[in-house]
Motif scaffolding. Structure first.
Motif, PDB file in Angstrom:
ATOM      1  N   GLN A  99       0.799  -1.225   0.000  1.00 14.33           N
ATOM      2  CA  GLN A  99       0.000   0.000   0.000  1.00 14.33           C
ATOM      3  C   GLN A  99       0.833   1.277   0.000  1.00 14.33           C
ATOM      4  O   GLN A  99       0.274   2.369  -0.064  1.00 14.33           O
ATOM      5  CB  GLN A  99      -0.941   0.007   1.215  1.00 14.33           C
ATOM      6  N   HIS A 100       2.140   1.160   0.091  1.00 11.53           N
ATOM      7  CA  HIS A 100       2.985   2.344   0.133  1.00 11.53           C
ATOM      8  C   HIS A 100       3.934   2.375  -1.057  1.00 11.53           C
ATOM      9  O   HIS A 100       4.353   1.331  -1.564  1.00 11.53           O
ATOM     10  CB  HIS A 100       3.788   2.383   1.441  1.00 11.53           C
ATOM     11  N   THR A 101       4.269   3.587  -1.481  1.00 12.83           N
ATOM     12  CA  THR A 101       5.186   3.746  -2.603  1.00 12.83           C
ATOM     13  C   THR A 101       6.620   3.457  -2.154  1.00 12.83           C
ATOM     14  O   THR A 101       6.920   3.421  -0.952  1.00 12.83           O
ATOM     15  CB  THR A 101       5.123   5.178  -3.152  1.00 12.83           C
ATOM     16  N   ASP A 102       7.497   3.265  -3.126  1.00 12.78           N
ATOM     17  CA  ASP A 102       8.906   3.047  -2.801  1.00 12.78           C
ATOM     18  C   ASP A 102       9.488   4.245  -2.049  1.00 12.78           C
ATOM     19  O   ASP A 102      10.318   4.079  -1.152  1.00 12.78           O
ATOM     20  CB  ASP A 102       9.706   2.813  -4.086  1.00 12.78           C
ATOM     21  N   GLU A 103       9.038   5.434  -2.422  1.00 11.32           N
ATOM     22  CA  GLU A 103       9.520   6.642  -1.743  1.00 11.32           C
ATOM     23  C   GLU A 103       9.094   6.640  -0.281  1.00 11.32           C
ATOM     24  O   GLU A 103       9.885   6.977   0.610  1.00 11.32           O
ATOM     25  CB  GLU A 103       8.980   7.883  -2.450  1.00 11.32           C
ATOM     26  N   GLN A 104       7.855   6.257  -0.027  1.00  9.91           N
ATOM     27  CA  GLN A 104       7.374   6.188   1.354  1.00  9.91           C
ATOM     28  C   GLN A 104       8.147   5.149   2.156  1.00  9.91           C
ATOM     29  O   GLN A 104       8.550   5.392   3.297  1.00  9.91           O
ATOM     30  CB  GLN A 104       5.879   5.859   1.369  1.00  9.91           C
ATOM     31  N   LYS A 105       8.361   3.989   1.546  1.00  8.35           N
ATOM     32  CA  LYS A 105       9.092   2.930   2.243  1.00  8.35           C
ATOM     33  C   LYS A 105      10.522   3.369   2.556  1.00  8.35           C
ATOM     34  O   LYS A 105      11.075   3.010   3.596  1.00  8.35           O
ATOM     35  CB  LYS A 105       9.089   1.652   1.412  1.00  8.35           C
ATOM     36  N   GLN A 106      11.114   4.143   1.637  1.00  8.52           N
ATOM     37  CA  GLN A 106      12.467   4.635   1.891  1.00  8.52           C
ATOM     38  C   GLN A 106      12.486   5.562   3.100  1.00  8.52           C
ATOM     39  O   GLN A 106      13.405   5.504   3.932  1.00  8.52           O
ATOM     40  CB  GLN A 106      12.990   5.370   0.652  1.00  8.52           C
ATOM     41  N   ARG A 107      11.450   6.401   3.220  1.00  7.93           N
ATOM     42  CA  ARG A 107      11.348   7.285   4.379  1.00  7.93           C
ATOM     43  C   ARG A 107      11.166   6.473   5.657  1.00  7.93           C
ATOM     44  O   ARG A 107      11.760   6.780   6.693  1.00  7.93           O
ATOM     45  CB  ARG A 107      10.186   8.264   4.211  1.00  7.93           C
ATOM     46  N   PHE A 108      10.349   5.427   5.570  1.00  8.42           N
ATOM     47  CA  PHE A 108      10.134   4.577   6.740  1.00  8.42           C
ATOM     48  C   PHE A 108      11.434   3.900   7.160  1.00  8.42           C
ATOM     49  O   PHE A 108      11.731   3.771   8.354  1.00  8.42           O
ATOM     50  CB  PHE A 108       9.081   3.512   6.445  1.00  8.42           C
ATOM     51  N   MET A 109      12.220   3.475   6.167  1.00 12.74           N
ATOM     52  CA  MET A 109      13.484   2.805   6.464  1.00 12.74           C
ATOM     53  C   MET A 109      14.455   3.761   7.139  1.00 12.74           C
ATOM     54  O   MET A 109      15.158   3.388   8.082  1.00 12.74           O
ATOM     55  CB  MET A 109      14.093   2.234   5.178  1.00 12.74           C
ATOM     56  N   GLU A 110      14.482   5.001   6.668  1.00 11.88           N
ATOM     57  CA  GLU A 110      15.369   5.993   7.271  1.00 11.88           C
ATOM     58  C   GLU A 110      14.927   6.288   8.703  1.00 11.88           C
ATOM     59  O   GLU A 110      15.769   6.411   9.611  1.00 11.88           O
ATOM     60  CB  GLU A 110      15.367   7.274   6.434  1.00 11.88           C
ATOM     61  N   ARG A 111      13.623   6.394   8.903  1.00 11.77           N
ATOM     62  CA  ARG A 111      13.115   6.620  10.249  1.00 11.77           C
ATOM     63  C   ARG A 111      13.494   5.463  11.167  1.00 11.77           C
ATOM     64  O   ARG A 111      13.899   5.672  12.317  1.00 11.77           O
ATOM     65  CB  ARG A 111      11.593   6.768  10.204  1.00 11.77           C
ATOM     66  N   GLN A 112      13.389   4.230  10.651  1.00 13.93           N
ATOM     67  CA  GLN A 112      13.716   3.071  11.462  1.00 13.93           C
ATOM     68  C   GLN A 112      15.199   3.039  11.828  1.00 13.93           C
ATOM     69  O   GLN A 112      15.568   2.619  12.936  1.00 13.93           O
ATOM     70  CB  GLN A 112      13.331   1.779  10.729  1.00 13.93           C
ATOM     71  N   LYS A 113      16.052   3.521  10.937  1.00  8.18           N
ATOM     72  CA  LYS A 113      17.480   3.614  11.263  1.00  8.18           C
ATOM     73  C   LYS A 113      17.702   4.534  12.451  1.00  8.18           C
ATOM     74  O   LYS A 113      18.496   4.238  13.352  1.00  8.18           O
ATOM     75  CB  LYS A 113      18.266   4.138  10.051  1.00  8.18           C
ATOM     76  N   GLN A 114      16.987   5.661  12.447  1.00 10.35           N
ATOM     77  CA  GLN A 114      17.109   6.601  13.555  1.00 10.35           C
ATOM     78  C   GLN A 114      16.575   5.987  14.851  1.00 10.35           C
ATOM     79  O   GLN A 114      17.118   6.216  15.935  1.00 10.35           O
ATOM     80  CB  GLN A 114      16.353   7.893  13.236  1.00 10.35           C
ATOM     81  N   VAL A 115      15.522   5.205  14.720  1.00 14.63           N
ATOM     82  CA  VAL A 115      14.967   4.502  15.881  1.00 14.63           C
ATOM     83  C   VAL A 115      16.002   3.565  16.480  1.00 14.63           C
ATOM     84  O   VAL A 115      16.220   3.519  17.697  1.00 14.63           O
ATOM     85  CB  VAL A 115      13.711   3.698  15.473  1.00 14.63           C
ATOM     86  N   GLU A 116      16.653   2.801  15.618  1.00 16.55           N
ATOM     87  CA  GLU A 116      17.630   1.818  16.089  1.00 16.55           C
ATOM     88  C   GLU A 116      18.852   2.489  16.701  1.00 16.55           C
ATOM     89  O   GLU A 116      19.425   1.994  17.676  1.00 16.55           O
ATOM     90  CB  GLU A 116      18.011   0.887  14.942  1.00 16.55           C
ATOM     91  N   LEU A 117      19.236   3.633  16.132  1.00 21.75           N
ATOM     92  CA  LEU A 117      20.347   4.380  16.714  1.00 21.75           C
ATOM     93  C   LEU A 117      19.985   4.891  18.105  1.00 21.75           C
ATOM     94  O   LEU A 117      20.786   4.810  19.042  1.00 21.75           O
ATOM     95  CB  LEU A 117      20.721   5.556  15.806  1.00 21.75           C
ATOM     96  N   ALA A 118      18.755   5.403  18.240  1.00 18.91           N
ATOM     97  CA  ALA A 118      18.295   5.880  19.549  1.00 18.91           C
ATOM     98  C   ALA A 118      18.221   4.722  20.535  1.00 18.91           C
ATOM     99  O   ALA A 118      18.586   4.858  21.707  1.00 18.91           O
ATOM    100  CB  ALA A 118      16.930   6.547  19.407  1.00 18.91           C
ATOM    101  N   ARG A 119      17.770   3.575  20.058  1.00 19.31           N
ATOM    102  CA  ARG A 119      17.660   2.398  20.916  1.00 19.31           C
ATOM    103  C   ARG A 119      19.034   1.966  21.409  1.00 19.31           C
ATOM    104  O   ARG A 119      19.217   1.612  22.580  1.00 19.31           O
ATOM    105  CB  ARG A 119      16.984   1.273  20.136  1.00 19.31           C
ATOM    106  N   ALA A 120      20.019   2.015  20.514  1.00 16.44           N
ATOM    107  CA  ALA A 120      21.380   1.628  20.890  1.00 16.44           C
ATOM    108  C   ALA A 120      21.956   2.573  21.943  1.00 16.44           C
ATOM    109  O   ALA A 120      22.754   2.163  22.790  1.00 16.44           O
ATOM    110  CB  ALA A 120      22.273   1.602  19.655  1.00 16.44           C
TER     111      ALA A 120
END
Length: 309
Positions: free
Chosen positions: A277-298
């Motif tokens: 249901q999401h475009t490749d551009e949206q998924k790329q944004r989600f992936m970048e957000r998740q990277k920031q999440v994982e960095l914060a978690r670390a």
């Protein structure tokens, strides 16, 4: 030990000056380090807040100092981590959106049924039991035998009532109806709407599912599954214990363990419900957000928009 008190509250009452209440209420919540979301409208107040026991008590006392809210009721539960990220006080047309003008839930709502008497009502074969929540909420739990209107928003409910009131519908012939929702607020409006349409035997669960799960012993319960809640707990079980569901950060739907085992589940990016249901551009944004999440978690920091363990 749980350290954050969660208070769910609402009240239908005329607040013609609701816009003037916004900033002072926000400032007071901030002063008490209370977080969550409160909605203000001309028809009343609705929301959920969390904080220390003293902080939440202070906010509730502040609200009840307004004579119009003196009888404001709330439901309590506890969490080990703060279930909200910030405090928001929003101005709305309705505190729960149905889109039907001139309804008066404060005077037209159906008959309240306390949790202790709910089982006897819904066990009656002559009663049509209706879950007035949205389909994604119903999908993880509901009362045994309840009708699911399959709505994606509460504003679709009036149309469902009209469709089901004709011959062959579950509400045909002025049925005796028992309704329920998470905390009770949607039932106030839905029962008021049914009464405005000529139904005279309309009942609703006082305090909603949350009060039922808090009050009724599991061995006597007619509830199957878990109850979706609109905070970082995602779902609760009997006794208001934390549930087993997680939240998809892409589509905001609840995820079971089976959903998370799917090939379509990518944390923070997609799940079986939304992977196409999401475009490749949206998924790329989600992936970048998740990277920031994982960095914060670390770094053991809290990242906005992420459920912390």
């Amino acid at each position: 030990m749980s350290q954050f008190l969660i208070a769910a509250l609402y009240k239908f009452v005329a607040l013609p000056d609701y816009q003037d209440l916004q900033q002072p209420l926000f400032d007071f919540c901030e002063s008490q380090q209370v977080k969550g979301t409160l909605l203000l409208a001309q028809e009343g107040i609705n929301g959920t807040i969390a904080g220390s026991n003293a902080g939440v008590a202070a906010v509730l006392a502040y609200l009840r100092s307004d004579p119009r809210l003196a009888q404001l009721e709330h439901k309590e539960s506890w969490a080990e981590t703060m279930p909200f990220y910030r405090m928001k006080v929003k101005l709305k047309r309705e505190i729960v959106t149905m889109g039907v003008p001139d309804l008066q839930p404060d005077t037209m709502a159906g008959t309240y049924v306390p949790p202790e008497k709910w089982n006897a009502l819904v066990d009656d074969p002559q009663v049509v039991v209706v879950d007035v929540r949205n389909d994604y909420e119903v999908s993880i739990g509901s009362f045994q035998g309840a009708v699911n209107p399959n709505t994606t928003s509460f504003s679709e409910f009036p149309q469902w009532v009209q469709e089901q009131s004709v011959e062959g519908g579950v509400l045909a012939g002025g049925a005796k109806v028992a309704m329920f929702c998470t905390g009770g607020i949607r039932c106030e409006k839905s029962t008021a709407y049914l009464r405005s349409q000529g139904f005279d035997q309309v009942y609703h669960l006082q305090g909603g599912i949350l009060k039922y799960l808090e009050t009724v012993p599991a061995e006597e319960s007619r509830w199957d599954g878990e109850c979706f809640v609109f905070d970082e707990r995602v779902s609760v079980q009997h006794g208001l214990e934390p549930g087993s569901y997680a939240l998809c950060r892409a589509c905001r739907l609840p995820l079971s363990a089976e959903d998370k085992a799917s090939e379509h589940y990518v944390e923070g990016v997609s799940c079986p419900h939304c992977h196409d249901q999401h475009t490749d551009e949206q998924k790329q944004r989600f992936m970048e957000r998740q990277k920031q999440v994982e960095l914060a978690r670390a770094r053991r920091q809290r990242h906005i928009g992420v459920r912390m363990k």
